[in-house]
Design an enzyme around this catalytic site. Structure first.
Site, PDB file in Angstrom:
ATOM      1  N   LYS A   9       0.710  -1.112   0.298  1.00 46.89           N
ATOM      2  CA  LYS A   9       0.001  -0.248   0.393  1.00 46.89           C
ATOM      3  C   LYS A   9       0.986   1.270  -0.172  1.00 46.89           C
ATOM      4  O   LYS A   9       2.027   1.275   0.724  1.00 46.89           O
ATOM      5  CB  LYS A   9      -0.752   0.359   1.325  1.00 46.89           C
ATOM      6  N   TYR A  49     -11.852  -2.159  -2.686  1.00 48.12           N
ATOM      7  CA  TYR A  49     -12.947  -2.153  -1.969  1.00 48.12           C
ATOM      8  C   TYR A  49     -14.176  -2.053  -1.297  1.00 48.12           C
ATOM      9  O   TYR A  49     -14.598  -1.402  -1.168  1.00 48.12           O
ATOM     10  CB  TYR A  49     -12.118  -1.181  -1.204  1.00 48.12           C
ATOM     11  N   PHE A  57     -15.442   3.730   7.274  1.00 54.11           N
ATOM     12  CA  PHE A  57     -14.016   3.855   6.747  1.00 54.11           C
ATOM     13  C   PHE A  57     -14.161   4.120   5.312  1.00 54.11           C
ATOM     14  O   PHE A  57     -12.787   4.300   4.772  1.00 54.11           O
ATOM     15  CB  PHE A  57     -13.064   3.384   7.200  1.00 54.11           C
ATOM     16  N   ARG A  85      -2.021 -14.863   3.778  1.00 53.74           N
ATOM     17  CA  ARG A  85      -2.730 -13.801   4.479  1.00 53.74           C
ATOM     18  C   ARG A  85      -2.063 -13.827   6.179  1.00 53.74           C
ATOM     19  O   ARG A  85      -2.050 -12.828   7.054  1.00 53.74           O
ATOM     20  CB  ARG A  85      -3.595 -14.537   4.600  1.00 53.74           C
ATOM     21  N   THR A  91      -5.486  -7.679  10.459  1.00 47.27           N
ATOM     22  CA  THR A  91      -5.448  -6.913   9.283  1.00 47.27           C
ATOM     23  C   THR A  91      -5.625  -5.353  10.571  1.00 47.27           C
ATOM     24  O   THR A  91      -4.904  -4.210   9.943  1.00 47.27           O
ATOM     25  CB  THR A  91      -7.397  -6.349   9.123  1.00 47.27           C
ATOM     26  N   ARG A 102       2.570  -6.750   9.162  1.00 51.12           N
ATOM     27  CA  ARG A 102       2.132  -6.080   9.656  1.00 51.12           C
ATOM     28  C   ARG A 102       2.420  -5.869  10.908  1.00 51.12           C
ATOM     29  O   ARG A 102       2.820  -4.904  12.074  1.00 51.12           O
ATOM     30  CB  ARG A 102       0.002  -6.179   9.543  1.00 51.12           C
ATOM     31  N   ASN A 112      -1.760  -0.167   7.391  1.00 53.37           N
ATOM     32  CA  ASN A 112      -1.355  -1.600   7.578  1.00 53.37           C
ATOM     33  C   ASN A 112      -0.489  -2.674   6.230  1.00 53.37           C
ATOM     34  O   ASN A 112       0.091  -3.473   5.899  1.00 53.37           O
ATOM     35  CB  ASN A 112      -2.519  -1.950   8.322  1.00 53.37           C
ATOM     36  N   HIS A 115      -1.702  -5.193   1.220  1.00 53.31           N
ATOM     37  CA  HIS A 115      -2.780  -6.051   0.472  1.00 53.31           C
ATOM     38  C   HIS A 115      -2.669  -7.731   0.284  1.00 53.31           C
ATOM     39  O   HIS A 115      -1.898  -7.569  -0.190  1.00 53.31           O
ATOM     40  CB  HIS A 115      -3.920  -5.325   0.014  1.00 53.31           C
ATOM     41  N   GLU A 126      -9.473  -9.935  -8.016  1.00 47.94           N
ATOM     42  CA  GLU A 126      -8.689  -8.705  -8.102  1.00 47.94           C
ATOM     43  C   GLU A 126      -7.214  -9.158  -8.692  1.00 47.94           C
ATOM     44  O   GLU A 126      -7.353  -7.751  -9.349  1.00 47.94           O
ATOM     45  CB  GLU A 126      -7.793  -8.617  -6.448  1.00 47.94           C
TER      46      GLU A 126
HETATM   47  P1  RTP Z   1      -6.917  -5.217   2.898  1.00 46.72           P
HETATM   48  O1  RTP Z   1      -8.503  -5.737   2.169  1.00 46.72           O
HETATM   49  O2  RTP Z   1      -6.390  -4.404   2.673  1.00 46.72           O
HETATM   50  O3  RTP Z   1      -5.998  -6.523   2.897  1.00 46.72           O
HETATM   51  O4  RTP Z   1      -7.619  -5.634   4.257  1.00 46.72           O
HETATM   52  P2  RTP Z   1      -8.239  -6.931   5.106  1.00 46.72           P
HETATM   53  O5  RTP Z   1      -8.686  -8.467   4.204  1.00 46.72           O
HETATM   54  O6  RTP Z   1      -7.040  -7.424   6.453  1.00 46.72           O
HETATM   55  O7  RTP Z   1      -9.032  -5.967   6.099  1.00 46.72           O
HETATM   56  P3  RTP Z   1     -10.802  -5.579   5.453  1.00 46.72           P
HETATM   57  O8  RTP Z   1     -11.484  -6.109   6.309  1.00 46.72           O
HETATM   58  O9  RTP Z   1     -10.758  -5.869   4.172  1.00 46.72           O
HETATM   59  O10 RTP Z   1     -10.288  -4.078   5.264  1.00 46.72           O
HETATM   60  C1  RTP Z   1      -9.790  -3.027   4.635  1.00 46.72           C
HETATM   61  C2  RTP Z   1      -8.615  -2.229   5.006  1.00 46.72           C
HETATM   62  O11 RTP Z   1      -9.764  -1.068   5.116  1.00 46.72           O
HETATM   63  C3  RTP Z   1      -9.144  -0.533   6.526  1.00 46.72           C
HETATM   64  N1  RTP Z   1     -10.036  -0.464   7.708  1.00 46.72           N
HETATM   65  N2  RTP Z   1      -9.988   0.591   9.151  1.00 46.72           N
HETATM   66  N3  RTP Z   1     -11.118   2.653   9.973  1.00 46.72           N
HETATM   67  C4  RTP Z   1     -11.192   0.659  10.707  1.00 46.72           C
HETATM   68  O12 RTP Z   1     -11.352  -0.217  11.723  1.00 46.72           O
HETATM   69  C5  RTP Z   1     -10.892  -0.232   9.781  1.00 46.72           C
HETATM   70  N4  RTP Z   1     -11.859  -1.777   9.131  1.00 46.72           N
HETATM   71  C6  RTP Z   1     -10.499  -1.822   8.000  1.00 46.72           C
HETATM   72  C7  RTP Z   1      -7.821  -1.546   7.128  1.00 46.72           C
HETATM   73  O13 RTP Z   1      -6.776  -0.773   6.451  1.00 46.72           O
HETATM   74  C8  RTP Z   1      -7.956  -2.676   6.131  1.00 46.72           C
HETATM   75  O14 RTP Z   1      -6.750  -2.960   5.709  1.00 46.72           O
HETATM   76 MG    MG Z   2      -9.369  -7.415   2.429  1.00 45.03          MG
END
Ligand code: RTP
Ligand code: MG
Length: 148
Positions: A9, A49, A57, A85, A91, A102, A112, A115, A126
């Protein structure tokens, strides 16, 4: 062979972490089949996303992911989707284990570093969003024979 989409990122690019992250997946034994430095448009960010569109968010997430260049990659290998992962860590970096990307390098959930696709369906979707078929290279590497 399974493939996944991984992306350093904008915070990871700014913090000079492309090499560190590529090295971890290379040393693990995964096989790089595509990579590019790119600027994500707001449209692509919204599609990528899309599952988070209704979340509070979402706006911040799109602003962040479009705030500077990212390093997009496709990696191949046995169980690469779930293993990547695990290597990324939880996350929210306050919960990601030391030893994960992370856990070792990030502090806050909005920055973080990396991705990774969360399922086989996400990986296909993706990879298709970010790469053209001709940008993915299938090639043999002798070292793969010492991994599997
Ligand atoms: P990513 O898609 O970026 O690989 O991350 P992930 O699967 O671990 O998490 P995901 O639930 O898909 O969330 C995507 C990104 O959104 C941001 N986020 N912010 N402020 C918050 O509570 C919050 N929750 C998620 C994070 O940057 C996360 O990587
Ligand atoms: Mg995700």
């Amino acid at each position: 062979m399974e493939r996944t989409f991984l992306m350093v990122k904008p915070d990871g690019v700014q913090r000079n972490m492309i090499g560190e992250i590529v090295a971890r997946f290379e040393k693990k034994g995964f096989h790089l089949v595509g990579a590019k430095l790119m600027q994500i448009s707001p449209e692509l960010a919204g599609e990528h996303y899309g599952e988070h569109k209704e979340r509070p968010f979402f706006g911040e997430l799109v602003d962040f992911i479009t705030s500077g260049p990212v390093f997009a990659m496709v990696w191949e290998g046995e169980n690469v989707i779930s293993t990547a992962r695990l290597m990324m860590g939880a996350t929210n970096p306050k919960e990601s284990a030391p030893g994960t990307i992370r856990g070792d390098f990030a502090v806050t959930v909005g920055k973080n570093i990396i991705h990774g696709s969360d399922s086989p369906e996400s990986a296909v979707r993706e990879i298709g969003l970010f790469f053209k078929e001709e940008e993915l290279i299938s090639y043999a590497k002798d070292s793969n024979n010492w991994v599997n």
